[in-house]
Design a protein around this motif. Structure first.
Motif, short mmCIF file in Angstrom:
data_model
loop_
_atom_site.label_atom_id
_atom_site.label_comp_id
_atom_site.label_asym_id
_atom_site.label_seq_id
_atom_site.Cartn_x
_atom_site.Cartn_y
_atom_site.Cartn_z
N SER A 286 0.82 -1.20 0.00
CA SER A 286 0.00 0.00 0.00
C SER A 286 0.86 1.26 0.00
O SER A 286 0.54 2.25 -0.67
CB SER A 286 -0.94 -0.01 1.22
N ASP A 287 1.95 1.24 0.74
CA ASP A 287 2.85 2.40 0.78
C ASP A 287 3.46 2.68 -0.59
O ASP A 287 3.63 3.85 -0.98
CB ASP A 287 3.96 2.17 1.81
N VAL A 288 3.79 1.62 -1.31
CA VAL A 288 4.34 1.79 -2.66
C VAL A 288 3.31 2.48 -3.55
O VAL A 288 3.64 3.42 -4.29
CB VAL A 288 4.74 0.43 -3.26
N PHE A 289 2.07 2.02 -3.49
CA PHE A 289 1.01 2.62 -4.30
C PHE A 289 0.82 4.09 -3.94
O PHE A 289 0.73 4.95 -4.82
CB PHE A 289 -0.30 1.85 -4.12
N THR A 290 0.79 4.40 -2.65
CA THR A 290 0.60 5.78 -2.21
C THR A 290 1.74 6.67 -2.67
O THR A 290 1.53 7.81 -3.12
CB THR A 290 0.46 5.83 -0.68
N GLU A 291 2.98 6.17 -2.58
CA GLU A 291 4.13 6.94 -3.05
C GLU A 291 4.02 7.25 -4.53
O GLU A 291 4.33 8.37 -4.97
CB GLU A 291 5.42 6.16 -2.76
N ASN A 292 3.57 6.29 -5.31
CA ASN A 292 3.42 6.53 -6.74
C ASN A 292 2.28 7.49 -7.03
O ASN A 292 2.34 8.27 -7.99
CB ASN A 292 3.21 5.20 -7.47
N LEU A 293 1.25 7.45 -6.22
CA LEU A 293 0.15 8.38 -6.39
C LEU A 293 0.63 9.82 -6.18
O LEU A 293 0.27 10.73 -6.94
CB LEU A 293 -0.97 8.03 -5.40
N VAL A 294 1.47 10.00 -5.18
CA VAL A 294 2.05 11.33 -4.92
C VAL A 294 2.97 11.74 -6.07
O VAL A 294 2.94 12.90 -6.54
CB VAL A 294 2.81 11.34 -3.58
N GLN A 295 3.77 10.80 -6.57
CA GLN A 295 4.66 11.10 -7.69
C GLN A 295 3.88 11.51 -8.94
O GLN A 295 4.38 12.27 -9.77
CB GLN A 295 5.53 9.89 -8.01
N LEU A 296 2.65 11.03 -9.05
CA LEU A 296 1.81 11.36 -10.20
C LEU A 296 1.00 12.63 -9.99
O LEU A 296 0.14 12.96 -10.80
CB LEU A 296 0.88 10.18 -10.52
N GLY A 354 -9.81 9.51 -13.60
CA GLY A 354 -9.50 8.64 -12.47
C GLY A 354 -9.00 7.28 -12.93
O GLY A 354 -8.08 6.70 -12.34
N LEU A 355 -9.61 6.77 -13.98
CA LEU A 355 -9.17 5.49 -14.56
C LEU A 355 -7.72 5.58 -15.01
O LEU A 355 -6.90 4.69 -14.69
CB LEU A 355 -10.08 5.15 -15.75
N ILE A 356 -7.38 6.62 -15.75
CA ILE A 356 -6.02 6.78 -16.25
C ILE A 356 -5.02 6.89 -15.10
O ILE A 356 -3.95 6.26 -15.11
CB ILE A 356 -5.93 8.01 -17.17
N LEU A 357 -5.37 7.68 -14.08
CA LEU A 357 -4.49 7.84 -12.93
C LEU A 357 -4.29 6.51 -12.21
O LEU A 357 -3.15 6.14 -11.86
CB LEU A 357 -5.08 8.88 -11.98
N GLY A 358 -5.38 5.78 -11.98
CA GLY A 358 -5.28 4.49 -11.29
C GLY A 358 -4.45 3.49 -12.06
O GLY A 358 -3.66 2.73 -11.48
N ALA A 359 -4.60 3.47 -13.39
CA ALA A 359 -3.84 2.54 -14.22
C ALA A 359 -2.35 2.84 -14.15
O ALA A 359 -1.51 1.94 -14.00
CB ALA A 359 -4.34 2.61 -15.66
N LYS A 360 -2.00 4.12 -14.26
CA LYS A 360 -0.59 4.51 -14.17
C LYS A 360 0.00 4.12 -12.82
O LYS A 360 1.12 3.60 -12.73
CB LYS A 360 -0.45 6.01 -14.38
N CYS A 361 -0.76 4.40 -11.77
CA CYS A 361 -0.25 4.15 -10.42
C CYS A 361 -0.04 2.66 -10.17
O CYS A 361 0.96 2.26 -9.57
CB CYS A 361 -1.21 4.75 -9.40
#
Length: 387
Positions: A286-296, A354-361
């Motif tokens: 989960s932390d990895v996903f959150t870090e990538n969300l911030v990076q995006l 939201g779909l595009i963001l979720g897919a990238k993350c």
């Protein structure tokens, strides 16, 4: 490499938009998602995935694999695409299914540089008899190192917990009689149902605060002047973890058994939908996903913690493989899932972003795992401790 992943997803956004809109505008109920399954697998085949249909004996399920040919982690993205009766895609599954496909395709363009296999699983009927339950029971996910999916919501939330759930049906059989002329000759099955509800309501005082028990009476008789000889009660029984739920269900069944004895009716107990396990979020993942969300570009302060709420068949997956189930914002208003408003949000331009963001993350998170044995080891160590 992450730039390559993101560029691929951006370059294919028109295709992903058409797919998500097509599924959204052609809603199909659980285990009837033939159109959705077809369009998703066609897109995966187009990008070099090997696709097998009918996974675990479920006609609308699928397994799509992209193998780099180089040893590495097995990473899976979960696609959902079933709709709700009358409401259509009011839980945003048109976005979830397309998001998983987009993540898989984006990652496939760089996986040959790091090694591993990418899996996209089509998992039907999440809203009812969840396909992931059957697939998990049959060992479909046993070989995976990580599994993830992203759910649309009215705000960004980290992956959290969900409630374990059993769907229990109590069917009572009595004896019909004229309700005015000879009531003494009857055995009232509806009385047994009502007594069951009353007993369960009394039980609520003696359960933990996380418990949710809610039910309906789908059948309670045909005419007021006839003693009902057949009545049915259906309940969802939920709790934070499977072990406590199993204890609770015994007490709930005892309520119905007592009602049968009190009224003289006979009782049959069954599960009318599949049981869902509690979601065990892997915090390292989960932390990895959150870090990538911030990076995006998502501000960390806008990513909320997720508590326990409903029930997910992703919970069953999380008991087999390290898993996450975070949430991505698709609307500004706090529209609840399973509403007309949320359905429209899932078809909106903001929903698609939201779909595009979720897919990238998801794809970026998977790339981090594929290129860091230390990270994968941390994820697996946490899973082994919780298991």
């Amino acid at each position: 490499m992450k730039n390559n992943i993101n560029q691929t997803i951006e370059q294919l956004r028109d295709s992903f938009y058409k797919i998500s809109q097509y599924i959204g505008e052609n809603p199909e109920l659980g285990h009837e998602e033939y159109k959705a399954s077809k369009i998703l697998t066609e897109e995966l085949r187009k990008h070099g995935f090997r696709v097998e249909l009918g996974t675990a004996g479920l006609p609308t399920a699928f397994e799509a694999i992209y193998d780099s040919g180089i040893p590495g982690p097995n990473i899976a993205f979960m696609a959902e695409y079933d709709a709700l009766p009358e409401l259509g895609h009011a839980c945003g599954h048109n976005l979830i299914g397309t998001m998983a496909v987009a993540a898989g395709i984006g990652l496939s363009k760089v996986v040959n540089s790091c090694g591993g296999k990418i899996y996209v699983y089509g998992t039907p009927a999440e809203e009812t008899r969840g396909g992931k339950v059957t697939m998990a029971e049959q060992g479909v996910f046993d070989h995976l190192d990580v599994a993830m999916m992203v759910h649309p919501f009215h705000r960004n939330e980290k992956s959290g917990s969900s409630l374990a759930m059993d769907a229990i049906q109590f069917e009572f059989f009595g004896k019909s009689a004229h309700a005015a002329g000879s009531p003494h000759e009857g055995i009232n099955a509806l009385d047994a149902v009502i007594q069951t509800f009353n007993s369960i309501n009394a039980l609520r005082q003696h359960v933990t605060p996380d418990v949710r028990i809610h039910g309906i009476i789908p059948e309670g008789g045909k005419a007021a002047n006839v003693v009902p000889d057949h009545a049915i009660a259906q309940f969802y029984v939920r709790a934070e973890n499977r072990s406590y739920l199993d204890e609770l269900v015994k007490k709930v069944k005892g309520c119905a058994e007592g009602a049968a004895q009190a009224t003289g009716a006979t009782l049959e107990i069954s599960d009318y939908e599949f049981s869902y396990d509690d979601m065990r979020t892997n915090l390292a993942l989960s932390d990895v996903f959150t870090e990538n969300l911030v990076q995006l570009g998502i501000e960390g302060s806008t990513i909320h913690e997720k508590g326990s709420g409903g029930s997910l068949d992703m919970g069953n997956v999380s008991h087999v493989v390290p898993s996450i189930h975070p949430y991505i914002q698709i609307c500004n208003e706090p529209h609840a899932c399973h509403t007309h408003e949320f359905r429209e949000a899932a078809l909106s331009d903001q929903g698609f972003e939201g779909l595009i963001l979720g897919a990238k993350c998801m794809a970026n998170s998977a790339y981090d795992i594929m290129t860091s044995p230390e990270l994968l080891s941390k994820i697996k160590k946490e899973f082994s401790i919780l298991k």
